[in-house]
Every structure is written in structure tokens, then in C-alpha cells.
Design an enzyme around this catalytic site. Sequence first.
Site, PDB file in Angstrom:
ATOM      1  N   GLY A  45      42.940  45.051  31.601  1.00  0.00           N
ATOM      2  CA  GLY A  45      43.029  45.295  33.030  1.00  0.00           C
ATOM      3  C   GLY A  45      41.739  45.915  33.530  1.00  0.00           C
ATOM      4  O   GLY A  45      40.911  46.366  32.744  1.00  0.00           O
ATOM      5  N   GLN A  50      36.461  51.021  38.840  1.00  0.00           N
ATOM      6  CA  GLN A  50      35.666  50.851  37.624  1.00  0.00           C
ATOM      7  C   GLN A  50      34.446  49.958  37.851  1.00  0.00           C
ATOM      8  O   GLN A  50      33.556  49.919  37.007  1.00  0.00           O
ATOM      9  CB  GLN A  50      36.520  50.279  36.496  1.00  0.00           C
ATOM     10  CG  GLN A  50      37.539  51.267  35.963  1.00  0.00           C
ATOM     11  CD  GLN A  50      38.330  50.660  34.830  1.00  0.00           C
ATOM     12  OE1 GLN A  50      39.324  49.979  35.070  1.00  0.00           O
ATOM     13  NE2 GLN A  50      37.875  50.893  33.614  1.00  0.00           N
ATOM     14  N   CYS A  91      39.893  52.035  26.982  1.00  0.00           N
ATOM     15  CA  CYS A  91      39.493  51.872  28.377  1.00  0.00           C
ATOM     16  C   CYS A  91      38.053  51.380  28.419  1.00  0.00           C
ATOM     17  O   CYS A  91      37.196  51.902  27.692  1.00  0.00           O
ATOM     18  CB  CYS A  91      39.630  53.206  29.110  1.00  0.00           C
ATOM     19  SG  CYS A  91      39.141  53.137  30.847  1.00  0.00           S
ATOM     20  N   LEU A  92      37.776  50.403  29.283  1.00  0.00           N
ATOM     21  CA  LEU A  92      36.411  49.886  29.403  1.00  0.00           C
ATOM     22  C   LEU A  92      35.429  50.949  29.883  1.00  0.00           C
ATOM     23  O   LEU A  92      34.237  50.847  29.602  1.00  0.00           O
ATOM     24  CB  LEU A  92      36.384  48.672  30.346  1.00  0.00           C
ATOM     25  CG  LEU A  92      37.110  47.423  29.839  1.00  0.00           C
ATOM     26  CD1 LEU A  92      37.125  46.344  30.918  1.00  0.00           C
ATOM     27  CD2 LEU A  92      36.488  46.903  28.563  1.00  0.00           C
ATOM     28  N   HIS A 133      48.204  52.421  33.356  1.00  0.00           N
ATOM     29  CA  HIS A 133      46.801  52.799  33.102  1.00  0.00           C
ATOM     30  C   HIS A 133      45.946  52.505  34.340  1.00  0.00           C
ATOM     31  O   HIS A 133      45.160  53.356  34.776  1.00  0.00           O
ATOM     32  CB  HIS A 133      46.292  52.012  31.883  1.00  0.00           C
ATOM     33  CG  HIS A 133      44.876  52.287  31.517  1.00  0.00           C
ATOM     34  ND1 HIS A 133      44.542  53.057  30.431  1.00  0.00           N
ATOM     35  CD2 HIS A 133      43.708  51.883  32.071  1.00  0.00           C
ATOM     36  CE1 HIS A 133      43.212  53.120  30.334  1.00  0.00           C
ATOM     37  NE2 HIS A 133      42.697  52.414  31.322  1.00  0.00           N
ATOM     38  N   GLU A 134      46.108  51.304  34.915  1.00  0.00           N
ATOM     39  CA  GLU A 134      45.285  50.925  36.068  1.00  0.00           C
ATOM     40  C   GLU A 134      45.666  51.706  37.326  1.00  0.00           C
ATOM     41  O   GLU A 134      44.798  52.076  38.116  1.00  0.00           O
ATOM     42  CB  GLU A 134      45.359  49.418  36.314  1.00  0.00           C
ATOM     43  CG  GLU A 134      44.876  48.565  35.147  1.00  0.00           C
ATOM     44  CD  GLU A 134      43.516  48.935  34.587  1.00  0.00           C
ATOM     45  OE1 GLU A 134      42.642  49.427  35.326  1.00  0.00           O
ATOM     46  OE2 GLU A 134      43.314  48.740  33.370  1.00  0.00           O
ATOM     47  N   HIS A 137      43.914  54.891  37.191  1.00  0.00           N
ATOM     48  CA  HIS A 137      42.523  54.753  37.657  1.00  0.00           C
ATOM     49  C   HIS A 137      42.455  54.847  39.176  1.00  0.00           C
ATOM     50  O   HIS A 137      41.596  55.544  39.721  1.00  0.00           O
ATOM     51  CB  HIS A 137      41.926  53.417  37.216  1.00  0.00           C
ATOM     52  CG  HIS A 137      41.248  53.453  35.894  1.00  0.00           C
ATOM     53  ND1 HIS A 137      40.145  54.234  35.642  1.00  0.00           N
ATOM     54  CD2 HIS A 137      41.514  52.790  34.743  1.00  0.00           C
ATOM     55  CE1 HIS A 137      39.755  54.061  34.399  1.00  0.00           C
ATOM     56  NE2 HIS A 137      40.577  53.187  33.826  1.00  0.00           N
TER      57      HIS A 137
END
Length: 167
Positions: A45, A50, A91-92, A133-134, A137
Site C-alpha cells: 500500500g 508518503q 513500511c516503504l 497501516h495506510e 499514515h
Amino acid sequence: MKRQVLLYPHRILREKSRPITQISKEILELVDDLAETMLIEDGVGLAANQIGSELSVFVLNTMNENEPQPMVFINPMIIDSTGEKNEEEGCLSFPDLYINIKRADEVRLQAMNTFGEDLVYEAKGLLARAIQHEIDHLNGVLLIDHCGDADRERVNQYLEELNKDGK
């Protein structure tokens, strides 16, 4: 167009996103950029902040017969959750950091799609985890904010390395 994924401690990762009020050409371009960036980076995702946008939208990489099928969630909000599962997450924005996080195993989510329609989605397992998770963010909450005692020392070492490298 592929965009750069911002890494911690970039300031925008801690900011709460702004709701999208109408679907415009710019929003559709942002969604395309999010999907392309997520797929190139091999992410599950990716939230708009991000890649530097303050808007409330994220994409998920769902698979349909081994083909990526990005899904778009605009102004997402979890309306119900059940169960609980502790699993490893990455996580990216935190390359090479994986920690165990306890999250709901099933969620119901309300979000707008790219046609401006409000829809309700139900998800469980990895998809439910990725949604949570998203949404974190989009609220300025990061992976490291969920760190339990078992991973605390490893996270602290990771953050110390970032400070040493001047990132």
C-alpha cells in the site's frame, strides 16, 4: 509517473491529511502516481503523504490471478473492526525495518472511489492490516508508534543509524 517515496523523518509523514472535496484531474493524476509508485516499489500500500501530498487518499496492491489490481480509497474511515492479530509489518518510508504490530483482523471501511461514490468495504487478514497501516499514515501515525517492548531496542538502533547518517 513514479514519485519518490519519502523516508522518515520527513515532516509530512507526521501531518494529518486533508479531505478531498471533489474528484478532479489532479486527484486522478495523484491516484495514478500513487499506484505506479507503489507497484514499482513493490509495496502492499501507499498513502499520499508518503509521496508528498497532504490529501486523504491511499492505494492498495491487491492481486487478481497474479496480476496487480490497485484499489483506491479516498477519505477513508474505519467504521468497525473485530478480532486481533499480532504480525510483522514493514513500511516503504522505513526501509529494512520490520516490527510486530497488533491490529484488528477484520475491518469495515467507508471510502470514496475515483467516481466520487461513497462505498463500504469489508476486509480481513493482510488487506485489513494494510488498510489500518495506510489510514495511520493519513493520520500522521507511523509504524514506529506501534512498537512494542520486544522491538523497542531494534527500533531505537534503527533511528540512531538514521541520525548518524544525517537523514
